[in-house]
Enzyme design. Structure first.
Site, PDB file in Angstrom:
ATOM      1  N   ASP A 133      29.603   3.637   0.536  1.00  0.00           N
ATOM      2  CA  ASP A 133      29.393   2.440  -0.293  1.00  0.00           C
ATOM      3  C   ASP A 133      28.094   2.496  -1.098  1.00  0.00           C
ATOM      4  O   ASP A 133      27.958   1.799  -2.106  1.00  0.00           O
ATOM      5  CB  ASP A 133      29.364   1.178   0.597  1.00  0.00           C
ATOM      6  N   GLY A 153      -8.975   1.721   5.589  1.00  0.00           N
ATOM      7  CA  GLY A 153      -9.595   2.170   6.826  1.00  0.00           C
ATOM      8  C   GLY A 153      -9.341   1.236   7.988  1.00  0.00           C
ATOM      9  O   GLY A 153      -9.251   1.665   9.145  1.00  0.00           O
ATOM     10  N   ASP A 154      -9.220  -0.071   7.689  1.00  0.00           N
ATOM     11  CA  ASP A 154      -8.977  -1.076   8.727  1.00  0.00           C
ATOM     12  C   ASP A 154      -7.487  -1.355   8.894  1.00  0.00           C
ATOM     13  O   ASP A 154      -7.101  -2.392   9.400  1.00  0.00           O
ATOM     14  CB  ASP A 154      -9.723  -2.362   8.380  1.00  0.00           C
ATOM     15  N   ASP A 179     -12.823   5.484  -1.601  1.00  0.00           N
ATOM     16  CA  ASP A 179     -12.891   4.376  -0.641  1.00  0.00           C
ATOM     17  C   ASP A 179     -13.955   4.731   0.388  1.00  0.00           C
ATOM     18  O   ASP A 179     -13.748   5.608   1.243  1.00  0.00           O
ATOM     19  CB  ASP A 179     -11.536   4.158   0.017  1.00  0.00           C
ATOM     20  N   HIS A 237      17.663  -7.591  -7.653  1.00  0.00           N
ATOM     21  CA  HIS A 237      18.078  -8.204  -6.393  1.00  0.00           C
ATOM     22  C   HIS A 237      17.223  -9.427  -6.109  1.00  0.00           C
ATOM     23  O   HIS A 237      16.077  -9.546  -6.552  1.00  0.00           O
ATOM     24  CB  HIS A 237      18.007  -7.208  -5.228  1.00  0.00           C
ATOM     25  N   GLU A 283     -15.475   2.411   2.342  1.00  0.00           N
ATOM     26  CA  GLU A 283     -15.434   1.238   3.214  1.00  0.00           C
ATOM     27  C   GLU A 283     -16.208   0.066   2.596  1.00  0.00           C
ATOM     28  O   GLU A 283     -17.338   0.202   2.145  1.00  0.00           O
ATOM     29  CB  GLU A 283     -15.940   1.513   4.635  1.00  0.00           C
ATOM     30  N   ASN A 284     -15.510  -1.053   2.607  1.00  0.00           N
ATOM     31  CA  ASN A 284     -16.005  -2.265   1.926  1.00  0.00           C
ATOM     32  C   ASN A 284     -16.326  -1.964   0.471  1.00  0.00           C
ATOM     33  O   ASN A 284     -17.204  -2.586  -0.119  1.00  0.00           O
ATOM     34  CB  ASN A 284     -17.219  -2.858   2.629  1.00  0.00           C
ATOM     35  N   ASN A 323      17.066 -12.106  -2.590  1.00  0.00           N
ATOM     36  CA  ASN A 323      17.662 -12.293  -1.258  1.00  0.00           C
ATOM     37  C   ASN A 323      18.709 -11.213  -0.967  1.00  0.00           C
ATOM     38  O   ASN A 323      19.755 -11.494  -0.397  1.00  0.00           O
ATOM     39  CB  ASN A 323      18.283 -13.673  -1.115  1.00  0.00           C
ATOM     40  N   HIS A 344      28.186  -1.756  -2.488  1.00  0.00           N
ATOM     41  CA  HIS A 344      29.248  -2.758  -2.635  1.00  0.00           C
ATOM     42  C   HIS A 344      29.797  -3.084  -1.260  1.00  0.00           C
ATOM     43  O   HIS A 344      29.943  -2.210  -0.393  1.00  0.00           O
ATOM     44  CB  HIS A 344      30.344  -2.294  -3.598  1.00  0.00           C
TER      45      HIS A 344
END
Ligand code: AHR
Length: 482
Positions: free
Chosen positions: A472, A279-280, A202, A400, A204-205, A402, A447
Site C-alpha cells: 500500500d 549537549g544537554d 556549539d 497531511h 555549550e550555551n 492528522n 492508501h
C-alpha cells in the site's frame, strides 16, 4: 587515501570515524552500521562492498524488505570503540521509552555515492545518537579536529543539529564543556551572513559563528546538497571551515582566538560524542549525516584540504528519488498509481479537497484525469525531497493533517511546508517508490480503504495496519493523466 588515512599522515589521527555510506580508511573492511527491523526486532550489521569501499546497501534492503528498519548503531571505524547508539535522556528527555531519543529510519536518506546506493542518517526532531564513554576523544583544552558531510538542504532552527564533542552526562555543564560542529539556521546564540543555514561551533550555551556572540559577518549562509562542515579547536584558537562535498575546495569562515565571552578559554571539553542533538540532549533539530570524524590533535588546513579532495572523489550524488528513470524531476507532471494487487488501476487524486484513490484510465473524464495529475516540485521544506502541486489547482499541494492527506493551498508556513514534503525512497515492497513524510519519517503515503494517509507499519490507527502495508505504501510514478 581516504579521510582517516590522510589525517593519520598529517599527524592528527582519527579517534572516531562514523559513516553509513563508506569506509573512511582504505583498509577498513568492518561493519559501518547496524539496522534493527520492526517485524521481529532482529538486527543486522551492514558492512562494505570491499575493503575501503562503499556500504552494502543491498544487504539492508534485503534484510528490511517489507518492514521498517531503524539505524541502531553507527560503528566507529577508528578501532577505539567509539560507537554511536541511541542517545539517553539528559537535561532533556527524548520521545522514546525511558526518555531515550528516537533512532533514525534507515531508508529515509537514500543517496548515491561512487555510483552505489547508500543511506544517510536522517535526523527528524527527537532523533539522537550519543556515546558518553569514549576512548581517545579530546578532554579539557586538548586539541581536536572534526569534519562531517551533511545534507545542506535539510536543517531547521531547533537546538541543535550537532556532531562532535559534548558532555559525558548529557547535561549542560557550562560554557566550554562542548566543541561540536553545528549546522542549521538557529539564531538564538549566533549567526552569520544572510538567512542561513550556517556552520557554527556549539561550544555549550552558545553556537558561535566567529569570535563574537551573535553576528559574525565572515560566516556565510551555505546550503550545498552535500556539505562538508569543519570545526577544530586548540588552546585559545579555533576555526570554522566548509565547502561543497561534491566539488571544489574548502573555505575558512573563521580562524582566530576563542570567543570574547567568559568561559570558553580554556575549554573544558568532556569527550562524549553526539549526533543530531545538543549537549544537554536538546532534541529540536533536524538534519542528515553521511559521514564524520573526530581527530586527536589540531589538523592543518592542508590535511583538511586533502580530506576534502578525497570526499569529492568519493562521488556523493542525489539518488534521483529512487525512481527508475528519474521521473521525479521538479517541473514534471506525474501520476501516482497503486501497486497493491487488485488496486493497480487506482491513482492518487483529490476530490472535494480530500485525497483518495480512484480508478482512472484513458477513458476517464477530463476532471478525473486532472484531479489525478500532480506536478513535482522541489520539496517545500527540503529540496532533497519533493512536493506535489495539484495540476488543476495550481498553488494547492498534497499535504497531511492528522495523518490524512488533503489538497490545500500553500499558506507559506513552515508547518505547511513540512506537511507537504515527502522523501522518495525505493518502494517498501521492493516495487516502485515509497514516499516518507518529511516530518514523520516512519510514516509513508498509503492508501487504506481508498483514502490516502501517512501510515506507519503498525500503530494505533486502523490505517497503520501491517496487513498489506508494504504494497500500500509502494507507488508507481507514472505518466501524467492530464
Ligand atoms: O550551545 C547550545 C546548546 O545549549 C547546547 O547544545 C545545549 O546543551 C544547550 O541547550
Amino acid at each position: 587515501s581516504l579521510s582517516c588515512d590522510l589525517y593519520a599522515a598529517g599527524g592528527t589521527p582519527c579517534v572516531a570515524a562514523h559513516s553509513t555510506t563508506r569506509a573512511l580508511y582504505g583498509a577498513y573492511s568492518g561493519s559501518l552500521y547496524q539496522v534493527r527491523r520492526s517485524s521481529d526486532n532482529a538486527t543486522r550489521d551492514i558492512g562494505v562492498l570491499s575493503a575501503g569501499g562503499y556500504a552494502d546497501a543491498a544487504a539492508q534492503d534485503t534484510f528490511c524488505a517489507g518492514t521498517t528498519c531503524l539505524i541502531s548503531v553507527i560503528y566507529d571505524q577508528s578501532g577505539r570503540g567509539n560507537h554511536l547508539t541511541q542517545a539517553p535522556p539528559g537535561g532533556f528527555s527524548g520521545p522514546a521509552p525511558g526518555g531515550y531519543d528516537n533512532l533514525a529510519v534507515a531508508t529515509a536518506a537514500p543517496i548515491m555515492v561512487g555510483g552505489h546506493k547508500a543511506y544517510g542518517v536522517y535526523v527528524a526532531p527527537g532523533t539522537g545518537y550519543r556515546d558518553n564513554s569514549t576512548n581517545g576523544i579530546a578532554r579539557g583544552d586538548q586539541p581536536e579536529g572534526m569534519y562531517a558531510v551533511f545534507d545542506g538542504t535539510h536543517y531547521n532552527g531547533g537546538c541543535c543539529f550537532d556532531y562532535g564533542n559534548a558532555e559525558t552526562n548529557s547535561r549542560d555543564n557550562g560554557n566550554g564543556t562542548m566543541e561540536a560542529i553545528y549546522f542549521g539556521n538557529n539564531k538564538v546564540w549566533g549567526y552569520g551572513a544572510g538567512n542561513g543555514p550556517w556552520i557554527m561551533a556549539d561550544l555549550e550555551n552558545g553556537l558561535f559563528s566567529g569570535v563574537n556572540r551573535g553576528y559574525n559577518a565572515g560566516d556565510p549562509s551555505i546550503s550545498h546538497r552535500f556539505l562538508t562542515a569543519i570545526v577544530k579547536g586548540e588552546p585559545n584558537h579555533w576555526a570554522i571551515r566548509g565547502g561543497n562535498a561534491q566539488s571544489g575546495g574548502l573555505a575558512t569562515f573563521y580562524n582566530g582566538p576563542r570567543p570574547n565571552v567568559a568561559g570558553y578559554n580554556p575549554m573544558k571539553k568532556e569527550g562524549a560524542i553526539i549526533l543530531g542533538i545538543g549537549g544537554d540532549n536538546s532534541i529540536g533539530a533536524r538534519g542528515t549525516f553521511y559521514e564524520g570524524v573526530m581527530t586527536s590533535g589540531y589538523p592543518s588546513d592542508a590535511t583538511e584540504n586533502a580530506v576534502q579532495a578525497s570526499i569529492v572523489a568519493a562521488g556523493y550524488a542525489p539518488s534521483g528519488g529512487g525512481v527508475p528513470g528519474g521521473t521525479l524531476t521538479p517541473g514534471s507532471a506525474i501520476s501516482l498509481r497503486a501497486t497493491t494487487p487488485g488496486y493497480t488501476d487506482r491513482s492518487i487524486r483529490h476530490q472535494n479537497d480530500q485525497v483518495i484513490t480512484s480508478v482512472v484510465g484513458s477513458s476517464s473524464s477530463s476532471l478525473d484525469k486532472n484531479d489525478a495529475t500532480w506536478v513535482v516540485r522541489a520539496g517545500l521544506a527540503s529540496s532533497s525531497c519533493v512536493s506535489f502541486e495539484s495540476r488543476n489547482y495550481p498553488g494547492d499541494y498534497l499535504r497531511h493533517q492528522n495523518y490524512q492527506l488533503y489538497r490545500q493551498r500553500n499558506d507559506g508556513s513552515s508547518l505547511f511546508a513540512a506537511d507537504a514534503t515527502f522523501c522518495a525512497q525505493g518502494g517498501r515492497s521492493g516495487q516502485g517508490t515509497s514516499f516518507a513524510s518529511y516530518n514523520f519519517p516512519d510514516r509513508f503515503l498509503r492508501h487504506y480503504n481508498n483514502v490516502v494517509y501517512i501510515a506507519s507499519n503498525g500503530g494505533s490507527h486502523a490505517f497503520d495496519s501491517t496487513s498489506s502495508w508494504a504494497a500500500d505504501v509502494s507507488w508507481t510514478v507514472g505518466q501524467p493523466w492530464a
